[in-house]
Design a protein around this motif. Structure first.
Motif, short mmCIF file in Angstrom:
data_model
loop_
_atom_site.label_atom_id
_atom_site.label_comp_id
_atom_site.label_asym_id
_atom_site.label_seq_id
_atom_site.Cartn_x
_atom_site.Cartn_y
_atom_site.Cartn_z
N LYS A 1 0.85 -1.20 0.00
CA LYS A 1 0.00 0.00 0.00
C LYS A 1 0.89 1.24 0.00
CE LYS A 1 -3.19 2.72 2.79
NZ LYS A 1 -3.86 2.87 4.10
N PRO A 2 0.76 2.11 -1.01
CA PRO A 2 1.52 3.37 -0.98
C PRO A 2 0.95 4.30 0.08
CG PRO A 2 0.03 3.33 -2.85
CD PRO A 2 -0.05 1.97 -2.22
N GLY A 3 1.83 5.09 0.71
CA GLY A 3 1.39 6.02 1.73
C GLY A 3 1.02 7.37 1.14
N LYS A 4 0.55 8.25 2.00
CA LYS A 4 0.11 9.57 1.56
C LYS A 4 1.25 10.39 0.98
CE LYS A 4 -4.16 8.98 2.93
NZ LYS A 4 -5.22 8.70 1.94
N PHE A 5 2.46 10.19 1.49
CA PHE A 5 3.61 10.93 0.93
C PHE A 5 3.83 10.53 -0.52
CE2 PHE A 5 4.66 12.44 5.11
CZ PHE A 5 5.46 13.56 4.89
N GLU A 6 3.73 9.26 -0.81
CA GLU A 6 3.88 8.81 -2.20
C GLU A 6 2.75 9.35 -3.07
OE1 GLU A 6 5.33 4.63 -2.96
OE2 GLU A 6 4.92 4.50 -0.79
N LEU A 7 1.53 9.30 -2.54
CA LEU A 7 0.39 9.77 -3.31
C LEU A 7 0.45 11.28 -3.57
CD1 LEU A 7 -2.48 7.74 -1.56
CD2 LEU A 7 -1.35 7.24 -3.73
N ALA A 8 1.15 12.01 -2.68
CA ALA A 8 1.26 13.47 -2.83
C ALA A 8 2.45 13.87 -3.68
CB ALA A 8 1.35 14.12 -1.46
N HIS A 9 3.19 12.90 -4.25
CA HIS A 9 4.39 13.19 -5.04
C HIS A 9 4.07 14.22 -6.14
CE1 HIS A 9 8.37 12.36 -6.70
NE2 HIS A 9 7.79 12.35 -7.90
N GLY A 10 4.85 15.29 -6.19
CA GLY A 10 4.63 16.35 -7.17
C GLY A 10 3.61 17.37 -6.71
N GLY A 11 3.07 17.18 -5.51
CA GLY A 11 2.05 18.09 -5.02
C GLY A 11 2.31 18.50 -3.58
N THR A 12 1.24 18.55 -2.80
CA THR A 12 1.30 19.07 -1.44
C THR A 12 0.66 18.08 -0.48
OG1 THR A 12 1.11 21.34 -2.28
CG2 THR A 12 0.64 21.00 0.06
N ILE A 13 1.28 17.89 0.69
CA ILE A 13 0.66 17.10 1.74
C ILE A 13 0.39 18.01 2.95
CG2 ILE A 13 2.84 16.32 2.77
CD1 ILE A 13 1.41 13.63 3.33
N LEU A 14 -0.79 17.90 3.50
CA LEU A 14 -1.18 18.65 4.69
C LEU A 14 -1.21 17.70 5.88
CD1 LEU A 14 -2.36 20.97 6.38
CD2 LEU A 14 -4.62 20.33 5.51
N LEU A 15 -0.42 17.99 6.89
CA LEU A 15 -0.42 17.23 8.14
C LEU A 15 -1.24 18.01 9.15
CD1 LEU A 15 3.36 16.23 8.16
CD2 LEU A 15 1.41 14.93 7.25
N ASP A 16 -2.51 17.66 9.22
CA ASP A 16 -3.46 18.39 10.05
C ASP A 16 -3.33 17.98 11.51
OD1 ASP A 16 -5.51 20.19 10.51
OD2 ASP A 16 -7.09 18.75 10.08
N GLU A 17 -3.33 18.96 12.41
CA GLU A 17 -3.18 18.71 13.86
C GLU A 17 -1.91 17.92 14.13
OE1 GLU A 17 -4.78 20.51 15.65
OE2 GLU A 17 -6.50 21.04 14.43
N ILE A 18 -0.79 18.44 13.67
CA ILE A 18 0.51 17.78 13.77
C ILE A 18 0.93 17.56 15.21
CG2 ILE A 18 1.76 19.99 13.66
CD1 ILE A 18 2.93 16.72 12.04
N SER A 19 0.42 18.37 16.14
CA SER A 19 0.82 18.26 17.54
C SER A 19 0.36 16.95 18.17
CB SER A 19 0.25 19.44 18.35
OG SER A 19 -1.15 19.49 18.24
N GLU A 20 -0.62 16.28 17.55
CA GLU A 20 -1.14 15.03 18.12
C GLU A 20 -0.32 13.80 17.72
OE1 GLU A 20 -3.58 15.68 20.31
OE2 GLU A 20 -3.12 17.71 19.61
N MET A 21 0.72 13.99 16.92
CA MET A 21 1.55 12.87 16.47
C MET A 21 2.47 12.42 17.61
SD MET A 21 4.17 12.75 13.23
CE MET A 21 2.86 12.95 12.01
N GLU A 22 2.61 11.10 17.78
CA GLU A 22 3.47 10.55 18.82
C GLU A 22 4.94 10.86 18.54
OE1 GLU A 22 2.53 9.12 21.56
OE2 GLU A 22 0.38 9.04 21.11
#
Length: 267
Positions: free
Chosen positions: A79-100
């Motif tokens: 399964k490709p991840g969101k970073f791969e799917l966003a290749h050539g574009g933009t990825i938004l990491l919403d509510e980044i403070s909740e990441m472990e």
């Protein structure tokens, strides 16, 4: 205040610089993220949003970076991840403070090296992605408390954009209220109700903890309940114990005569 934020957003939109968008819930952080993407050189590429608060750590890692077949129980295929799917574009990491914290370290490497590692993978994968992040917390305080990596904070905070709360924006609340009224008049095909002076005064004084999102809900409610009459604070229905009986003398749809209306009012 919003014009200043917009001016800064326009200046940096075409760059690849990471942008950290902060602000209270409901101030429009994701909308600004989409604005940055649509005004960038990557506008024709994908825009992928990931809610970092919605998934536990092991699932979020797979969501961001993908996984190989057999990497964990239930991984029946690659399964490709969101970073791969966003290749050539933009990825938004919403509510980044909740990441472990452990996942923050892997994210930092991805940002620094422009490479990601699938869960269970053996080879790094190059990605060309512009990263935007949002938070409704003070990340500097989060860093001081040991809940967020300082090095990741510095890496994300290349361009800081702070969105003011609605109560900091003065008469903007009235401009936005009129906009949302027109929006829901069209959507529900209702008569267009004006905002009464009483409602305008109320909106200017209201603290609005839910910011623009809450204001949008209030205007939708008011359009539905006002029946084309001037909108008053009673149409906002903030206190259930004091809700008026709107149209209690009106005939119910599909009914005729006063008997049905009286029966409904009696109920």
């Amino acid at each position: 205040s919003m014009q200043r934020v917009l001016a800064l957003a326009r200046q940096v939109a075409k760059s690849k610089a990471t942008v950290l968008i902060s602000g209270d819930s409901g101030t429009g952080k994701e909308m600004f993220s989409r604005f940055l993407h649509s005004n960038s050189d990557r506008a024709s590429g994908p825009f992928i949003a990931v809610n970092c608060a919605a998934l536990p750590e092991h699932l979020l890692e797979s969501e961001l970076f993908g996984h190989e077949k057999g990497a964990f129980t239930g991984a029946i295929g690659r399964k490709p991840g969101k970073f791969e799917l966003a290749h050539g574009g933009t990825i938004l990491l919403d509510e980044i403070s909740e990441m472990e914290l452990s996942l923050q370290a892997k994210l930092l490497r991805a940002l620094q090296e422009s490479q990601i590692d699938r869960v269970g993978g053996t080879e790094p994968i190059n990605v060309d992605v512009r990263v935007l992040a949002t938070t409704n917390r003070n990340l500097e305080d989060w860093v001081a408390q040991g809940k967020f990596r300082q090095d990741l904070f510095f890496r994300l905070n290349v361009i800081p954009l702070r969105l003011p709360s609605l109560r900091e924006r003065g008469d903007d609340v009235l401009v936005l209220a009129d906009f949302f009224i027109r929006l829901y008049v069209r959507e529900y095909q209702r008569p267009s109700p004006p905002l009464s002076d009483e409602a305008r005064e109320w909106l200017l004084k209201y603290d609005g903890p839910g910011n623009v999102r809450e204001l949008q809900n209030l205007m939708e409610r008011a359009v539905l309940l006002s029946g084309g009459n001037p909108i008053t604070p009673s149409h906002f229905l903030l206190d259930p114990d004091s809700w008026p009986l709107f149209g209690e003398d009106a005939t119910l749809p599909g009914e005729a005569g006063g008997e049905a209306s009286s029966g409904f009012a009696a109920c």
